[in-house]
Design an enzyme around this catalytic site. Structure first.
Site, PDB file in Angstrom:
ATOM      1  N   LYS A 150       5.578 -20.746  29.135  1.00 25.80           N
ATOM      2  CA  LYS A 150       6.655 -20.259  29.607  1.00 25.80           C
ATOM      3  C   LYS A 150       8.028 -21.008  29.279  1.00 25.80           C
ATOM      4  O   LYS A 150       9.047 -20.648  28.936  1.00 25.80           O
ATOM      5  CB  LYS A 150       6.747 -19.433  30.983  1.00 25.80           C
ATOM      6  CG  LYS A 150       5.951 -18.359  31.088  1.00 25.80           C
ATOM      7  CD  LYS A 150       5.476 -18.320  32.475  1.00 25.80           C
ATOM      8  CE  LYS A 150       4.295 -17.090  32.824  1.00 25.80           C
ATOM      9  NZ  LYS A 150       3.860 -16.980  34.248  1.00 25.80           N
TER      10      LYS A 150
ATOM     11  N   ASP B 217       9.502 -11.190  37.812  1.00 22.51           N
ATOM     12  CA  ASP B 217       8.230 -10.597  37.619  1.00 22.51           C
ATOM     13  C   ASP B 217       8.187  -9.157  37.950  1.00 22.51           C
ATOM     14  O   ASP B 217       7.294  -8.343  37.908  1.00 22.51           O
ATOM     15  CB  ASP B 217       7.413 -11.236  38.338  1.00 22.51           C
ATOM     16  CG  ASP B 217       6.338 -12.279  37.551  1.00 22.51           C
ATOM     17  OD1 ASP B 217       6.282 -12.209  36.363  1.00 22.51           O
ATOM     18  OD2 ASP B 217       5.911 -13.129  38.266  1.00 22.51           O
TER      19      ASP B 217
ATOM     20  N   GLN C  37       4.097 -18.789  39.960  1.00 24.86           N
ATOM     21  CA  GLN C  37       2.908 -18.420  38.971  1.00 24.86           C
ATOM     22  C   GLN C  37       1.675 -17.923  39.921  1.00 24.86           C
ATOM     23  O   GLN C  37       1.442 -18.946  40.884  1.00 24.86           O
ATOM     24  CB  GLN C  37       2.626 -19.772  38.270  1.00 24.86           C
ATOM     25  CG  GLN C  37       1.480 -19.385  37.358  1.00 24.86           C
ATOM     26  CD  GLN C  37       1.533 -18.578  36.317  1.00 24.86           C
ATOM     27  OE1 GLN C  37       2.696 -18.540  35.694  1.00 24.86           O
ATOM     28  NE2 GLN C  37       0.639 -17.521  36.050  1.00 24.86           N
TER      29      GLN C  37
END
Length: 281
Positions: free
Chosen positions: A52, A119, A96
């Site tokens: 990422k 997200d 995460q």
């Protein structure tokens, strides 16, 4: 034989488009920024986070990674999230997953500002997806839609079957297909006559996490088959939820594993971060 949907090529094309968008934003004095929080030493998570950060650098997004120890308390993690909520340089916040067992993932995600929830896991954003009035989409389902559309497949009026009902992929995937006027069926572990339902699909999305659960006899001739699965077979080789070799002979389009849906997920995260930067008040 099916036409292979090349996720790497489509992802690269979208990232090239986003590079230009980043340049335009910076000309307006907007520098998109993403903060990623990782707790603990999970090897797969570390690889994802590294990828990422690299992807951000490639297209010109400012990024920062907060690496926290396995022993980090809920209070410490929440304090960091709240600090990033108020940080003007940060447009997107990603925690995460999975988190260590002593941390409540839902509590942490619910404390991310909805305007920075790249997200799209916050209940506020999930609700907006349900009514079709959203700013962000969950990265994997959004990537699947890009693969379908950029391959020239029209969802309108098609029978769409989604195998899997997770909050991260299955449920939002069904909503996005519905919003494109697909007629959608969601299948899961309690579904009866799974093979029969799958054979009705013009577009079949497999998102279960079980190796080769979708076999050739479950696929209609000429169907579009999207494989979201990421599994390891007995030899340790990466494989999907679809028996690729057999299904490829019947489908019109198919995504491989690896190289299909996978490359799109981070690309859609970058897209959400750019959108978040434009929402900045």
């Amino acid at each position: 034989m099916a036409q292979i949907i090349d996720g790497k090529a489509i992802s690269a094309q979208i990232r090239e488009e986003m590079k230009q968008e980043v340049v335009r934003l910076k000309e307006q004095g907007i520098c998109p920024g993403l903060a990623v929080i990782i707790v603990g030493e999970d090897p797969a998570s570390k690889v994802y986070v590294r990828n990422k950060k690299k992807a951000c650098e490639e297209i010109g997004i400012y990024s920062v990674v907060h690496e926290l120890s396995e022993q980090t308390s809920e209070e410490e993690l929440l304090a960091l999230v709240r600090q990033l909520n108020g940080d003007e340089r940060i447009n997107g916040i990603l925690v995460q997953l999975p988190l260590p067992k002593h941390l409540n993932s839902d509590l942490i995600i619910n404390n991310i500002s909805p305007n920075k929830d790249v997200d799209a896991f916050h209940p506020f954003n999930v609700g907006k997806i349900m009514i079709g009035d959203y700013d962000f989409l969950p990265c994997t389902p959004a990537g699947v839609m890009e693969l379908i559309e950029r391959s020239g497949v029209d969802v309108n009026g098609k029978n769409c079957v989604v195998v899997g009902r997770s909050n991260i992929v299955g449920k939002p995937q069904a909503m996005l297909l519905l919003q494109k006027n697909g007629t959608v069926t969601i299948c899961h572990s309690r579904t009866k006559n799974l093979a029969e339902i799958c054979r009705s699909a013009d577009i079949l999305v497999a998102a279960v996490g079980k190796e080769a659960i979708i076999t050739a006899d479950m696929v209609k001739e000429g169907a579009v088959v999207i494989d979201v699965g990421m599994n390891r077979n007995a030899e340790g080789k990466l494989c999907g939820d679809v028996d690729f070799a057999a299904v490829e002979k019947k489908a019109s389009f198919i995504t491989p594993v690896p190289g299909g849906v996978g490359p799109m997920t981070i690309t859609m995260l970058l897209k959400n971060t750019l959108k978040a930067a434009t929402l900045k008040k």
